[in-house]
Write a protein that holds these residues in place. Structure first.
Motif, PDB file in Angstrom:
ATOM      1  N   UNK A 108      -7.377   0.540  -6.762  1.00 43.29           N
ATOM      2  CA  UNK A 108      -7.470  -0.674  -6.020  1.00 43.29           C
ATOM      3  C   UNK A 108      -7.328  -0.323  -4.456  1.00 43.29           C
ATOM      4  N   UNK A 109      -7.795  -0.910  -3.500  1.00 45.40           N
ATOM      5  CA  UNK A 109      -7.642  -0.616  -1.988  1.00 45.40           C
ATOM      6  C   UNK A 109      -6.446  -0.752  -1.564  1.00 45.40           C
ATOM      7  N   UNK A 110      -5.730  -1.547  -2.340  1.00 50.41           N
ATOM      8  CA  UNK A 110      -4.241  -1.659  -1.723  1.00 50.41           C
ATOM      9  C   UNK A 110      -3.508  -0.274  -2.096  1.00 50.41           C
ATOM     10  N   UNK A 111      -3.691   0.261  -3.369  1.00 47.49           N
ATOM     11  CA  UNK A 111      -2.893   1.477  -3.661  1.00 47.49           C
ATOM     12  C   UNK A 111      -3.492   2.617  -2.691  1.00 47.49           C
ATOM     13  N   UNK A 112      -4.787   2.731  -2.335  1.00 50.71           N
ATOM     14  CA  UNK A 112      -5.275   3.716  -1.481  1.00 50.71           C
ATOM     15  C   UNK A 112      -4.968   3.752   0.072  1.00 50.71           C
ATOM     16  N   UNK A 113      -4.525   2.235   0.508  1.00 53.96           N
ATOM     17  CA  UNK A 113      -3.989   2.150   1.651  1.00 53.96           C
ATOM     18  C   UNK A 113      -2.335   2.538   1.971  1.00 53.96           C
ATOM     19  N   UNK A 114      -1.913   2.247   0.788  1.00 56.37           N
ATOM     20  CA  UNK A 114      -0.110   2.430   0.758  1.00 56.37           C
ATOM     21  C   UNK A 114       0.036   3.970   0.523  1.00 56.37           C
ATOM     22  N   UNK A 127       5.641  -0.468   1.874  1.00 59.51           N
ATOM     23  CA  UNK A 127       4.300   0.001   2.144  1.00 59.51           C
ATOM     24  C   UNK A 127       3.443  -1.052   1.832  1.00 59.51           C
ATOM     25  N   UNK A 128       3.486  -1.997   0.751  1.00 62.75           N
ATOM     26  CA  UNK A 128       2.546  -3.192   0.706  1.00 62.75           C
ATOM     27  C   UNK A 128       2.648  -4.055   1.556  1.00 62.75           C
ATOM     28  N   UNK A 129       3.791  -4.440   2.162  1.00 65.72           N
ATOM     29  CA  UNK A 129       3.832  -5.303   3.117  1.00 65.72           C
ATOM     30  C   UNK A 129       3.013  -5.004   4.550  1.00 65.72           C
ATOM     31  N   UNK A 130       3.515  -3.894   4.797  1.00 69.77           N
ATOM     32  CA  UNK A 130       2.579  -3.091   5.961  1.00 69.77           C
ATOM     33  C   UNK A 130       1.145  -2.907   5.651  1.00 69.77           C
ATOM     34  N   UNK A 135      -4.100  -4.839   7.018  1.00 69.92           N
ATOM     35  CA  UNK A 135      -5.296  -5.324   6.444  1.00 69.92           C
ATOM     36  C   UNK A 135      -5.933  -6.704   6.918  1.00 69.92           C
ATOM     37  N   UNK A 136      -5.086  -7.402   7.237  1.00 69.76           N
ATOM     38  CA  UNK A 136      -5.202  -8.994   7.914  1.00 69.76           C
ATOM     39  C   UNK A 136      -5.425  -8.639   9.396  1.00 69.76           C
ATOM     40  N   UNK A 137      -4.665  -7.710  10.028  1.00 72.16           N
ATOM     41  CA  UNK A 137      -5.040  -7.318  11.537  1.00 72.16           C
ATOM     42  C   UNK A 137      -6.443  -6.971  11.605  1.00 72.16           C
ATOM     43  N   UNK A 138      -6.999  -6.285  10.375  1.00 72.28           N
ATOM     44  CA  UNK A 138      -8.336  -5.671  10.571  1.00 72.28           C
ATOM     45  C   UNK A 138      -9.387  -6.606  10.345  1.00 72.28           C
ATOM     46  N   UNK A 143      -5.750 -11.538   2.891  1.00 70.59           N
ATOM     47  CA  UNK A 143      -5.450 -10.012   2.519  1.00 70.59           C
ATOM     48  C   UNK A 143      -4.502  -9.571   1.534  1.00 70.59           C
ATOM     49  N   UNK A 144      -3.638 -10.605   1.247  1.00 71.15           N
ATOM     50  CA  UNK A 144      -2.406 -10.408   0.206  1.00 71.15           C
ATOM     51  C   UNK A 144      -3.348 -10.422  -1.238  1.00 71.15           C
TER      52      UNK A 144
END
Length: 286
Positions: A108-114, A127-130, A135-138, A143-144
């Protein structure tokens, strides 16, 4: 430039194994970036700009690098592999030109981002919260929910935002963006560049933009370094280089850029012929 640049590359040389011995492809490049500064490294494909940028993070395993690459005064060429892994992400982030190839299709993209945070000891919850906030900022809507989607479920522009999130979530001091808009349409290109500009200003983050597109440099970078055949042939403030290019190759690059309102009956100059003409003193950047 400040007296103590964030990144200082001195006499960088990069060689790769060849059938008859090492082949040097970067020949003594010097480069500096101050904290918060945006610099473009430009040139044709094969000019050595991407090899130069990748050398900062020592990403090409087969390359032999000499010279100095100092980040905040530390010579990265002297560091052991483990220390370099720590610097990748936290000290220097990297955005590649092909976001789909940069992402793991089965994670998942979340796993890769964190991951840049998790491997540094940040809890998965934090890490998930950040990651969701970033992602929302981008500009990724909902995003959730989308945090648990896979790369193939995103458009090219959204995937590039994911790659940017991975590169900056650990808040690096320097971001290297290697042709980050090449595969995107003009509208999305503008969005991504505007986003990088805003992030750099907000975080006082230096950006080294690697590109062959002189059109996007003028609106993004403060300084430009022109490379040809593994050499940095000219550098200076963008306004100065564009208005008064000194090197024939720089003049040739500018002469080959399409211009609104130009004579459509005349073909664009090729770089080879334009350099030859420029060396005779007849090419004008206007």
């Amino acid at each position: 430039m400040t007296d103590t640049p964030l990144l200082a590359v001195r006499d960088l040389r990069a060689s790769f194994p060849g059938p008859e011995g090492p082949i040097e492809v970067v020949h003594g490049v010097d480069l500096e970036l101050a904290r918060g500064e945006k610099v473009a490294l430009v040139g044709e494909s094969g000019s050595g700009k991407s090899v130069t940028a990748r050398a900062v993070l020592r990403l090409d395993a087969g390359a032999t690098l000499t010279g100095r690459i100092e980040l905040d005064g530390t010579d990265l060429l002297t560091l052991p592999p483990r220390r370099m892994r720590e610097i990748r992400g936290s000290g220097v982030g990297l955005v590649f030109q092909d976001p789909l190839a940069s992402l793991n299709p089965v994670m998942t993209i979340g796993w890769q981002i964190t991951q840049p945070l998790v491997i540094r000891g940040v809890s998965k919850k934090v890490a998930r919260r950040r990651g969701v906030e970033l992602l929302s900022r981008l500009g990724v809507r909902d995003a959730e929910r989308r945090f648990d989607d896979y790369p193939h479920q995103f458009s090219g522009g959204m995937r590039q935002r994911v790659v940017i999130a991975i590169a900056i979530i650990a808040e690096p001091a320097l971001l290297i963006a290697d042709e980050p808009t090449t595969a995107l349409d003009v509208r999305v290109q503008a969005q991504v560049l505007r986003l990088l500009h805003e992030l750099a200003d907000e975080r006082d983050m230096a950006v080294l933009l690697i590109t062959h597109d002189l059109g996007i440099v003028a609106g993004f970078a403060e300084r430009v370094v022109v490379m040809r055949h593994g050499l940095a042939v000219e550098s200076g403030p963008v306004e100065e280089i564009y208005a008064r290019p000194r090197h024939p190759y720089t003049r040739a690059l500018l002469a080959a850029v399409p211009r609104i309102g130009g004579d459509l009956s005349r073909p664009l100059a090729t770089i080879g012929s334009a350099v030859e003409t420029a060396e005779e003193g007849t090419v004008s950047p206007s």
